[in-house]
Design an enzyme around this catalytic site. Sequence first.
Site, PDB file in Angstrom:
ATOM      1  N   GLN A  78      -8.867 -22.222  16.811  1.00 44.37           N
ATOM      2  CA  GLN A  78     -10.152 -21.918  16.177  1.00 44.37           C
ATOM      3  C   GLN A  78     -11.195 -21.615  17.250  1.00 44.37           C
ATOM      4  O   GLN A  78     -11.976 -22.482  17.637  1.00 44.37           O
ATOM      5  CB  GLN A  78     -10.593 -23.125  15.337  1.00 44.37           C
ATOM      6  CG  GLN A  78     -11.896 -22.954  14.621  1.00 44.37           C
ATOM      7  CD  GLN A  78     -11.728 -22.307  13.274  1.00 44.37           C
ATOM      8  OE1 GLN A  78     -10.764 -22.557  12.585  1.00 44.37           O
ATOM      9  NE2 GLN A  78     -12.665 -21.477  12.903  1.00 44.37           N
ATOM     10  N   PHE A  79     -11.219 -20.367  17.736  1.00 46.78           N
ATOM     11  CA  PHE A  79     -12.144 -20.019  18.823  1.00 46.78           C
ATOM     12  C   PHE A  79     -13.596 -20.147  18.406  1.00 46.78           C
ATOM     13  O   PHE A  79     -14.470 -20.339  19.242  1.00 46.78           O
ATOM     14  CB  PHE A  79     -11.852 -18.605  19.354  1.00 46.78           C
ATOM     15  CG  PHE A  79     -12.399 -17.494  18.521  1.00 46.78           C
ATOM     16  CD1 PHE A  79     -13.650 -16.952  18.813  1.00 46.78           C
ATOM     17  CD2 PHE A  79     -11.691 -16.980  17.449  1.00 46.78           C
ATOM     18  CE1 PHE A  79     -14.168 -15.931  18.052  1.00 46.78           C
ATOM     19  CE2 PHE A  79     -12.198 -15.961  16.685  1.00 46.78           C
ATOM     20  CZ  PHE A  79     -13.444 -15.419  16.984  1.00 46.78           C
ATOM     21  N   THR A  80     -13.893 -20.091  17.116  1.00 47.60           N
ATOM     22  CA  THR A  80     -15.293 -20.154  16.676  1.00 47.60           C
ATOM     23  C   THR A  80     -15.930 -21.519  16.945  1.00 47.60           C
ATOM     24  O   THR A  80     -17.151 -21.639  16.882  1.00 47.60           O
ATOM     25  CB  THR A  80     -15.437 -19.785  15.187  1.00 47.60           C
ATOM     26  OG1 THR A  80     -14.661 -20.689  14.400  1.00 47.60           O
ATOM     27  CG2 THR A  80     -14.987 -18.353  14.947  1.00 47.60           C
TER      28      THR A  80
END
Length: 145
Positions: A78-80
């Site tokens: 989950q790069f966000t």
Amino acid sequence: MKAVVQRVLSASVTVDGKIISSIGPGFLTLLGVAKGDTEVQLQKLISKIADLRVFPDADGKMNLSLKDVKGEHLLVSQFTLLGDTSKGKRPSFINAESPALAEPLYQKALELSQSAGIPTQGGIFGADMKIALLNDGPVTLLLEV
């Protein structure tokens, strides 16, 4: 490195309308890899997740770990989580690691969790995933290493 760890009764990942992984009671972890993160940090994080004492014991107190309850682990990249919203209205993701460097760490996270004796499943790195979960408690923790 950041992780959002949620105690769940169940969770699943769907890609292109097909469920690709699902778990029963355990943890859903969303993992964000920042620029410069290392495997040493990852090992520390996965160890912490495996040993977090947030499941109820016989007296109803949060005193048992994922290992103790023989729970399952669904681990999703989950790069966000690395989004910076301090300026403007659109998040900046300049602190997130490039996919070429983040994906091997994500794959290593899956291996480390599995090797800790925890049945572990994952999402598909970089895919448009739909995550379903039934949060238990709710218990949700933000871990940073």
